[in-house]
Design a protein around this motif. Structure first.
Motif, PDB file in Angstrom:
ATOM      1  N   GLU A  70       0.963  -1.067   0.400  1.00 19.69           N
ATOM      2  CA  GLU A  70      -0.087  -0.019   0.098  1.00 19.69           C
ATOM      3  C   GLU A  70       1.297   0.913   0.347  1.00 19.69           C
ATOM      4  OE1 GLU A  70      -3.005   0.131  -0.253  1.00 19.69           O
ATOM      5  OE2 GLU A  70      -3.512  -1.975  -0.564  1.00 19.69           O
ATOM      6  N   PRO A  71       0.629   1.980  -0.700  1.00 20.34           N
ATOM      7  CA  PRO A  71       1.462   3.282  -0.485  1.00 20.34           C
ATOM      8  C   PRO A  71       1.876   4.148   0.421  1.00 20.34           C
ATOM      9  CG  PRO A  71      -1.000   3.759  -1.763  1.00 20.34           C
ATOM     10  CD  PRO A  71      -0.814   2.916  -1.253  1.00 20.34           C
ATOM     11  N   ARG A  72       1.404   3.806   1.855  1.00 19.99           N
ATOM     12  CA  ARG A  72       2.094   4.431   3.132  1.00 19.99           C
ATOM     13  C   ARG A  72       3.010   3.243   3.927  1.00 19.99           C
ATOM     14  NH1 ARG A  72      -2.329   7.989   5.801  1.00 19.99           N
ATOM     15  NH2 ARG A  72      -4.051   8.621   4.814  1.00 19.99           N
ATOM     16  N   GLU A  73       2.436   2.111   3.868  1.00 25.94           N
ATOM     17  CA  GLU A  73       3.741   1.241   3.884  1.00 25.94           C
ATOM     18  C   GLU A  73       5.132   1.135   2.639  1.00 25.94           C
ATOM     19  OE1 GLU A  73       4.310  -3.869   3.755  1.00 25.94           O
ATOM     20  OE2 GLU A  73       2.577  -2.549   3.382  1.00 25.94           O
ATOM     21  N   LEU A  74       4.928   1.816   1.569  1.00 27.35           N
ATOM     22  CA  LEU A  74       5.927   2.037   0.770  1.00 27.35           C
ATOM     23  C   LEU A  74       6.576   3.116   0.723  1.00 27.35           C
ATOM     24  CD1 LEU A  74       7.571   1.187  -2.227  1.00 27.35           C
ATOM     25  CD2 LEU A  74       5.950   1.756  -3.209  1.00 27.35           C
ATOM     26  N   ALA A  75       5.717   4.257   1.452  1.00 30.02           N
ATOM     27  CA  ALA A  75       6.349   5.323   1.518  1.00 30.02           C
ATOM     28  C   ALA A  75       7.515   4.778   3.201  1.00 30.02           C
ATOM     29  CB  ALA A  75       5.300   6.125   2.262  1.00 30.02           C
ATOM     30  N   GLY A  76       6.860   4.323   4.241  1.00 31.40           N
ATOM     31  CA  GLY A  76       7.768   3.672   5.088  1.00 31.40           C
ATOM     32  C   GLY A  76       9.237   3.143   4.632  1.00 31.40           C
ATOM     33  N   ARG A  77       9.254   2.395   3.692  1.00 32.13           N
ATOM     34  CA  ARG A  77       9.962   1.044   2.983  1.00 32.13           C
ATOM     35  C   ARG A  77      10.801   1.790   2.000  1.00 32.13           C
ATOM     36  NH1 ARG A  77       8.538  -4.423   2.904  1.00 32.13           N
ATOM     37  NH2 ARG A  77      11.168  -4.094   2.633  1.00 32.13           N
ATOM     38  N   TYR A  78      10.152   3.737   1.030  1.00 31.97           N
ATOM     39  CA  TYR A  78      11.132   3.852   0.071  1.00 31.97           C
ATOM     40  C   TYR A  78      12.926   4.001  -0.358  1.00 31.97           C
ATOM     41  CZ  TYR A  78      11.386   7.914  -3.514  1.00 31.97           C
ATOM     42  OH  TYR A  78      12.035   8.096  -4.258  1.00 31.97           O
ATOM     43  N   GLN A  79      14.014   4.129   0.965  1.00 24.09           N
ATOM     44  CA  GLN A  79      14.860   3.719   0.958  1.00 24.09           C
ATOM     45  C   GLN A  79      15.253   2.794   0.502  1.00 24.09           C
ATOM     46  OE1 GLN A  79      17.154   6.585   1.286  1.00 24.09           O
ATOM     47  NE2 GLN A  79      15.266   8.099   0.947  1.00 24.09           N
ATOM     48  N   ASP A  80      14.515   1.104   1.019  1.00 26.45           N
ATOM     49  CA  ASP A  80      14.908   0.209   0.574  1.00 26.45           C
ATOM     50  C   ASP A  80      14.184   0.395  -1.446  1.00 26.45           C
ATOM     51  OD1 ASP A  80      15.409  -0.453   2.644  1.00 26.45           O
ATOM     52  OD2 ASP A  80      13.449  -1.078   3.785  1.00 26.45           O
ATOM     53  N   PHE A  81      14.051   0.960  -1.760  1.00 23.49           N
ATOM     54  CA  PHE A  81      13.773   0.469  -3.161  1.00 23.49           C
ATOM     55  C   PHE A  81      14.568   1.307  -3.605  1.00 23.49           C
ATOM     56  CE2 PHE A  81      10.211  -2.054  -1.066  1.00 23.49           C
ATOM     57  CZ  PHE A  81       9.663  -2.289  -2.629  1.00 23.49           C
ATOM     58  N   VAL A  82      15.279   2.419  -3.647  1.00 22.20           N
ATOM     59  CA  VAL A  82      15.727   3.913  -4.287  1.00 22.20           C
ATOM     60  C   VAL A  82      16.784   3.639  -4.336  1.00 22.20           C
ATOM     61  CG1 VAL A  82      16.270   6.135  -4.351  1.00 22.20           C
ATOM     62  CG2 VAL A  82      13.973   5.850  -3.398  1.00 22.20           C
ATOM     63  N   LEU A  83      17.841   3.474  -5.591  1.00 18.90           N
ATOM     64  CA  LEU A  83      18.722   3.630  -6.465  1.00 18.90           C
ATOM     65  C   LEU A  83      19.822   4.399  -6.067  1.00 18.90           C
ATOM     66  CD1 LEU A  83      20.988   1.114  -7.232  1.00 18.90           C
ATOM     67  CD2 LEU A  83      20.501   2.188  -9.951  1.00 18.90           C
ATOM     68  N   CYS A  84      20.818   4.516  -5.143  1.00 21.76           N
ATOM     69  CA  CYS A  84      21.735   5.435  -4.493  1.00 21.76           C
ATOM     70  C   CYS A  84      22.879   4.774  -3.403  1.00 21.76           C
ATOM     71  CB  CYS A  84      21.288   6.205  -3.663  1.00 21.76           C
ATOM     72  SG  CYS A  84      20.817   5.954  -2.127  1.00 21.76           S
ATOM     73  N   GLU A  85      24.320   6.154  -3.837  1.00 19.52           N
ATOM     74  CA  GLU A  85      25.273   5.126  -3.191  1.00 19.52           C
ATOM     75  C   GLU A  85      25.209   4.868  -1.784  1.00 19.52           C
ATOM     76  OE1 GLU A  85      30.153   6.521  -3.193  1.00 19.52           O
ATOM     77  OE2 GLU A  85      28.523   7.857  -4.112  1.00 19.52           O
ATOM     78  N   ARG A  86      24.833   5.688  -1.253  1.00 18.79           N
ATOM     79  CA  ARG A  86      24.874   5.463   0.701  1.00 18.79           C
ATOM     80  C   ARG A  86      23.729   3.642   0.535  1.00 18.79           C
ATOM     81  NH1 ARG A  86      20.808   8.100   4.363  1.00 18.79           N
ATOM     82  NH2 ARG A  86      21.139   6.868   6.156  1.00 18.79           N
ATOM     83  N   GLY A  87      22.556   3.586  -0.047  1.00 19.81           N
ATOM     84  CA  GLY A  87      22.142   2.182  -0.108  1.00 19.81           C
ATOM     85  C   GLY A  87      22.834   1.562  -0.417  1.00 19.81           C
ATOM     86  N   LEU A  88      23.942   1.326  -2.016  1.00 21.69           N
ATOM     87  CA  LEU A  88      25.004  -0.446  -2.042  1.00 21.69           C
ATOM     88  C   LEU A  88      26.173  -0.046  -0.706  1.00 21.69           C
ATOM     89  CD1 LEU A  88      25.189   0.853  -5.838  1.00 21.69           C
ATOM     90  CD2 LEU A  88      23.912  -0.690  -4.836  1.00 21.69           C
ATOM     91  N   ARG A  89      26.178   1.515  -0.463  1.00 21.16           N
ATOM     92  CA  ARG A  89      27.048   0.264   0.412  1.00 21.16           C
ATOM     93  C   ARG A  89      26.891  -0.051   1.982  1.00 21.16           C
ATOM     94  NH1 ARG A  89      32.404   3.733  -0.968  1.00 21.16           N
ATOM     95  NH2 ARG A  89      31.399   5.175  -1.750  1.00 21.16           N
ATOM     96  N   GLU A  90      25.404   0.645   1.691  1.00 20.27           N
ATOM     97  CA  GLU A  90      24.973  -0.470   2.904  1.00 20.27           C
ATOM     98  C   GLU A  90      24.119  -1.610   3.181  1.00 20.27           C
ATOM     99  OE1 GLU A  90      21.945   2.640   4.677  1.00 20.27           O
ATOM    100  OE2 GLU A  90      22.889   3.844   4.775  1.00 20.27           O
ATOM    101  N   GLY A  91      24.837  -2.374   1.632  1.00 21.26           N
ATOM    102  CA  GLY A  91      24.084  -3.129   0.724  1.00 21.26           C
ATOM    103  C   GLY A  91      23.200  -3.723   0.298  1.00 21.26           C
ATOM    104  N   ARG A  92      22.172  -2.576   0.950  1.00 22.19           N
ATOM    105  CA  ARG A  92      21.270  -3.026  -0.190  1.00 22.19           C
ATOM    106  C   ARG A  92      21.003  -2.945  -1.583  1.00 22.19           C
ATOM    107  NH1 ARG A  92      19.301   1.293   3.388  1.00 22.19           N
ATOM    108  NH2 ARG A  92      19.844   2.904   1.769  1.00 22.19           N
TER     109      ARG A  92
END
Length: 137
Positions: A70-92
């Protein structure tokens, strides 16, 4: 000869019964179009099953459909889906794929689906299912 079920059983004197012949290349292309439809269907369902960023902002679906989150659930997990250097460095590492399923709005999603329909068919004709998904990812 192949006859239409709507045609009369008695042939007309003025017309000779000619067998219907399909061009082999056209018949094969139709067959490949059906295969493409089945191959691309899971991808389309998955793309439509993720709420758009506009829906995250609204906190609700703007057009009804089944979704994975659901949109509200995805909003809370947004960073788990977005491609960024920080996310890759953190192992996502999965964000290398998951970011492709995020769209700004319905128009963005529809234009991407149109692109998959047009260019994806060529990739499918050249490389089959692996070519289609290889071109997408």
């Amino acid at each position: 000869p192949i006859r239409s079920p709507f045609a009369s059983r008695r042939p007309h004197a003025s017309s000779a019964a000619l067998p219907l012949r399909r061009h082999p290349a056209k018949a094969m292309e139709w067959h490949r179009e059906v295969e493409f439809t089945w191959a691309v269907a899971p991808l389309v369902l998955l793309l439509c099953g993720v709420p758009t960023l506009d829906e995250l902002a609204e906190g609700r679906l703007l057009w009804p459909r089944p979704v994975l989150l659901e949109p509200r659930e995805l909003a809370g997990r947004y960073q788990d889906f977005v491609l960024c250097e920080r996310g890759l460095r953190e192992g996502r590492w999965w964000t290398l794929v998951s970011h492709a399923f995020l769209h700004q709005g319905q128009q963005h999603l529809l234009s991407n689906l149109q692109g998959i329909a047009v260019s994806g068919f060529g990739a499918f004709m050249d490389g089959g299912v692996p070519g289609l998904y290889g071109a997408f990812f």
